[in-house]
Design a protein around this motif. Structure first.
Motif, short mmCIF file in Angstrom:
data_model
loop_
_atom_site.label_atom_id
_atom_site.label_comp_id
_atom_site.label_asym_id
_atom_site.label_seq_id
_atom_site.Cartn_x
_atom_site.Cartn_y
_atom_site.Cartn_z
N LEU A 20 0.83 -1.21 0.00
CA LEU A 20 0.00 0.00 0.00
C LEU A 20 0.86 1.26 0.00
N TYR A 108 -7.06 0.78 2.75
CA TYR A 108 -6.11 1.69 2.12
C TYR A 108 -6.54 3.15 2.19
N TYR A 112 -4.15 5.95 3.87
CA TYR A 112 -3.64 7.08 3.11
C TYR A 112 -4.09 8.41 3.72
#
Length: 127
Positions: A20, A108, A112
């Motif tokens: 990731l 994810y 992020y």
């Protein structure tokens, strides 16, 4: 992008986090235990640390306390990664010095967003 240290003893979780981060353009350092993570943090000065809480020997909370007490590493934001989802667990990570808290399994978009917040504003979401 940023150099990020992952401290994670589970190989599958490590691979996922690494993938990731690489996909988001970050460079990655990794350690399978707290001692190795502390050494890498001191030596490499990553922009951010993803810290598993349940590590062998020294847990991630103890390692985070050591990082935050050391003037060389105190400035590095730490994101707690944990399967523990109770309100008390979030408070324990905050008291240890973690700047954010993400519940596994990793998603994810959340990862992020928290990384971007910490890297761009240096504001703790747990504060």
């Amino acid at each position: 992008m940023a150099e990020i240290l992952i401290v994670e003893d589970n190989e599958a979780n490590m691979r996922l986090a690494r993938l990731l981060l690489l996909n988001a353009g970050h460079s990655v350092l990794w350690a399978a235990d707290a001692e190795a993570g502390l050494t890498l943090a001191r030596d490499k000065q990553p922009a951010l640390i993803l810290m598993d809480i349940q590590l062998p020997d020294m847990d991630g909370l103890a390692a985070t306390r050591l990082l935050k007490q050391d003037p060389v590493t105190a400035h590095i934001p730490v994101i707690a990664l944990t399967a523990m989802a109770m309100k008390e667990d979030r408070e324990k990570t905050r008291l240890a010095g973690c700047d954010a808290y993400i519940i596994k399994p990793l998603r994810y978009q959340e990862l992020y967003q928290v990384i971007d917040t910490l890297l761009n504003t240096h504001v703790s979401p747990l504060a």
